[in-house]
Design a protein around this motif. Structure first.
Motif, PDB file in Angstrom:
ATOM      1  N   ASN A 310      19.365 103.102  57.569  1.00 49.38           N
ATOM      2  CA  ASN A 310      18.604 103.580  58.719  1.00 49.38           C
ATOM      3  C   ASN A 310      18.057 102.459  59.592  1.00 49.38           C
ATOM      4  OD1 ASN A 310      18.961 106.298  57.952  1.00 49.38           O
ATOM      5  ND2 ASN A 310      17.251 106.166  56.517  1.00 49.38           N
ATOM      6  N   ASN A 311      17.937 101.252  59.042  1.00 53.89           N
ATOM      7  CA  ASN A 311      17.348 100.139  59.793  1.00 53.89           C
ATOM      8  C   ASN A 311      18.381  99.147  60.312  1.00 53.89           C
ATOM      9  OD1 ASN A 311      14.676 101.020  59.468  1.00 53.89           O
ATOM     10  ND2 ASN A 311      14.595 100.153  57.415  1.00 53.89           N
ATOM     11  N   LEU A 312      19.656  99.439  60.120  1.00 54.25           N
ATOM     12  CA  LEU A 312      20.726  98.531  60.535  1.00 54.25           C
ATOM     13  C   LEU A 312      21.687  99.245  61.476  1.00 54.25           C
ATOM     14  CD1 LEU A 312      21.595  96.913  57.059  1.00 54.25           C
ATOM     15  CD2 LEU A 312      20.254  95.861  58.898  1.00 54.25           C
ATOM     16  N   GLY A 313      22.568  98.459  62.095  1.00 54.40           N
ATOM     17  CA  GLY A 313      23.707  99.033  62.801  1.00 54.40           C
ATOM     18  C   GLY A 313      23.535  99.283  64.280  1.00 54.40           C
ATOM     19  N   GLU A 314      22.329  99.102  64.825  1.00 51.30           N
ATOM     20  CA  GLU A 314      22.114  99.326  66.252  1.00 51.30           C
ATOM     21  C   GLU A 314      21.132  98.306  66.800  1.00 51.30           C
ATOM     22  OE1 GLU A 314      21.984 103.562  67.781  1.00 51.30           O
ATOM     23  OE2 GLU A 314      21.389 103.887  65.693  1.00 51.30           O
ATOM     24  N   ILE A 315      21.305  97.963  68.065  1.00 49.29           N
ATOM     25  CA  ILE A 315      20.302  97.190  68.787  1.00 49.29           C
ATOM     26  C   ILE A 315      19.343  98.202  69.392  1.00 49.29           C
ATOM     27  CG2 ILE A 315      19.877  95.592  70.690  1.00 49.29           C
ATOM     28  CD1 ILE A 315      22.609  94.376  70.193  1.00 49.29           C
ATOM     29  N   ALA A 316      18.247  98.439  68.688  1.00 48.15           N
ATOM     30  CA  ALA A 316      17.283  99.455  69.100  1.00 48.15           C
ATOM     31  C   ALA A 316      15.909  99.051  68.576  1.00 48.15           C
ATOM     32  CB  ALA A 316      17.676 100.835  68.560  1.00 48.15           C
ATOM     33  N   ILE A 317      14.886  99.463  69.269  1.00 50.43           N
ATOM     34  CA  ILE A 317      13.517  99.135  68.864  1.00 50.43           C
ATOM     35  C   ILE A 317      13.245  99.694  67.474  1.00 50.43           C
ATOM     36  CG2 ILE A 317      11.077  99.528  69.389  1.00 50.43           C
ATOM     37  CD1 ILE A 317      11.868  99.536  72.366  1.00 50.43           C
ATOM     38  N   GLY A 318      12.688  98.841  66.611  1.00 49.33           N
ATOM     39  CA  GLY A 318      12.372  99.226  65.244  1.00 49.33           C
ATOM     40  C   GLY A 318      13.431  98.875  64.217  1.00 49.33           C
ATOM     41  N   LYS A 319      14.623  98.489  64.690  1.00 55.35           N
ATOM     42  CA  LYS A 319      15.708  98.124  63.772  1.00 55.35           C
ATOM     43  C   LYS A 319      15.559  96.668  63.329  1.00 55.35           C
ATOM     44  CE  LYS A 319      18.081 102.034  64.315  1.00 55.35           C
ATOM     45  NZ  LYS A 319      18.365 102.991  63.224  1.00 55.35           N
ATOM     46  N   ILE A 320      16.132  96.354  62.165  1.00 57.02           N
ATOM     47  CA  ILE A 320      16.180  94.976  61.686  1.00 57.02           C
ATOM     48  C   ILE A 320      17.002  94.136  62.657  1.00 57.02           C
ATOM     49  CG2 ILE A 320      17.111  93.489  59.853  1.00 57.02           C
ATOM     50  CD1 ILE A 320      16.367  95.713  57.871  1.00 57.02           C
ATOM     51  N   ALA A 321      16.515  92.927  62.924  1.00 61.70           N
ATOM     52  CA  ALA A 321      17.149  92.060  63.933  1.00 61.70           C
ATOM     53  C   ALA A 321      18.287  91.246  63.336  1.00 61.70           C
ATOM     54  CB  ALA A 321      16.097  91.147  64.555  1.00 61.70           C
TER      55      ALA A 321
END
Length: 368
Positions: A310-321
């Motif tokens: 849920n925290n990976l795979g997209e450049i989106a606010i709240g995701k792991i960098a």
């Protein structure tokens, strides 16, 4: 690299944005961000979410398959590697300890056979299917074990038939995790596998050239369309023997595209080919005719969704960098499939940097 701004990142949709990262988490995305943090600029290279390879063998206990996460991961643009069943419940403790020291993110699909792939026929003895051991392992490592793996082909099964897959589906209900099923030489028959699987289950090695694969008489079998209708996810899982340009093109022409691109890499096919690295497999799909955005999605958001990252795979606010930076090259490269068919491609992806676990790495040029 915990706090920084990527200036004017070029996304795969050609949008330019600033990306603000604090404590390793994406905090803001905007046209322009003013900040006192360190800035990085990758200029005309593309920036995507960190690539995820959901089918690797990166536990090096067994001679038959295995490798090390940092030989297949971050130096090749891959931020996250998922070992696809090298370890079972008897060996998951050792794999977990090895994974802790990796610079690349590492997860495991637990083999339903207790020892894992200690030999080619790990599912030939049904006594190796241990319900309590699997439950215990999944409870012990809930953040490391992200799914189950069942290798359903003749060399693995012996005379076990479809019983290991029946067992795997029963275990899936108990542990509530995704399942990846390897297809190869019958038995198990592809039609049976499709019938036994459900929405969001994963079939890997989908473009293998074997008689039990998706093509018969140069056309797709009916069960392939059934799999798509059911919502079963299709994964490349290239491997040493499991990718054919011809099969991939037949599927492409019938509008059957993969959901996920993975390598099935281990030390032999990394060193000797035809796999080498994940991006080489990605470039083979580009050669077939896949669009760039489709290829990148298959190793980012689609891969993350398949395994509930849920925290990976997209450049989106709240995701792991985690980020993979890459350029597109227009020059000739040779690509070879598992049948030793060699083609020449004129357009390919070349990773240049990775950012993973708050570390920035500049990469050497890949060699296919």
């Amino acid at each position: 690299m915990e706090n920084y701004v990527i200036k004017q990142a070029r996304l795969i949709n050609e949008q330019r944005v600033d990306i603000l990262v604090e404590n390793g988490i994406i905090q803001d995305i905007a046209e322009h961000i003013e900040s006192s943090y360190e800035t990085v600029n990758f200029y005309d290279d593309y920036v995507s979410a960190g690539w995820i390879d959901i089918h690797t063998h990166c536990f090096d206990k067994f001679e038959i398959y295995g490798d090390q996460p940092d030989l297949i991961g971050y130096p090749h643009g891959v931020c996250t590697v998922v070992d696809a069943g090298t370890a079972g419940s008897d060996t998951i403790d050792e794999f977990y300890q090895q994974a802790l020291s990796a610079k690349t993110r590492v997860y495991s699909l637990l083999n339903i056979s207790s020892p894992g792939i200690y030999a080619q026929d790990e599912l030939a003895d049904l006594n190796r299917l241990n319900k309590e051991a699997i439950l215990k392992s999944c409870q012990k490592y809930p953040d490391f074990i992200v799914g189950l793996k069942a290798r359903m082909s003749k060399s693995v099964l012996g005379d076990s038939g479809n019983q290991p897959l029946v067992f795997a589906k029963e275990m899936q209900k108990l542990v509530n995790l995704p399942i990846m099923v390897h297809i190869g030489t019958a038995p198990s028959v592809l039609e049976d596998v499709v019938d036994m699987l459900d929405k969001d289950d994963i079939i890997t090695h989908i473009f293998n050239p074997k008689d039990n694969g998706i093509v018969k008489n140069r056309d797709l079998k009916a069960c392939v369309f059934k799999a798509k209708e059911k919502g079963i996810l299709l994964d490349v899982g290239h491997g040493t023997d499991s990718f054919s340009f011809e099969v991939a093109k037949i599927a492409f022409d019938k509008n059957v595209h993969v959901d996920i691109i993975s390598s099935d890499i281990y030390f032999r096919n990394r060193l000797n080919g035809p796999v080498y690295n994940l991006v080489t497999t990605m470039n083979k799909l580009l050669y077939i005719g896949y669009m760039l955005e489709e290829v990148i999605n298959a190793v980012t958001k689609n891969a993350a969704k398949a395994l509930h990252f849920n925290n990976l795979g997209e450049i989106a606010i709240g995701k792991i960098a985690d980020f993979t930076v890459f350029k597109m090259c227009s020059k000739d490269i040779k690509l070879m499939d598992s049948t030793h068919l060699e083609v020449k491609s004129h357009y390919y992806i070349q990773p240049t940097h990775t950012i993973v676990k708050n570390q920035l790495y500049q990469l050497e040029e890949e060699k296919s």
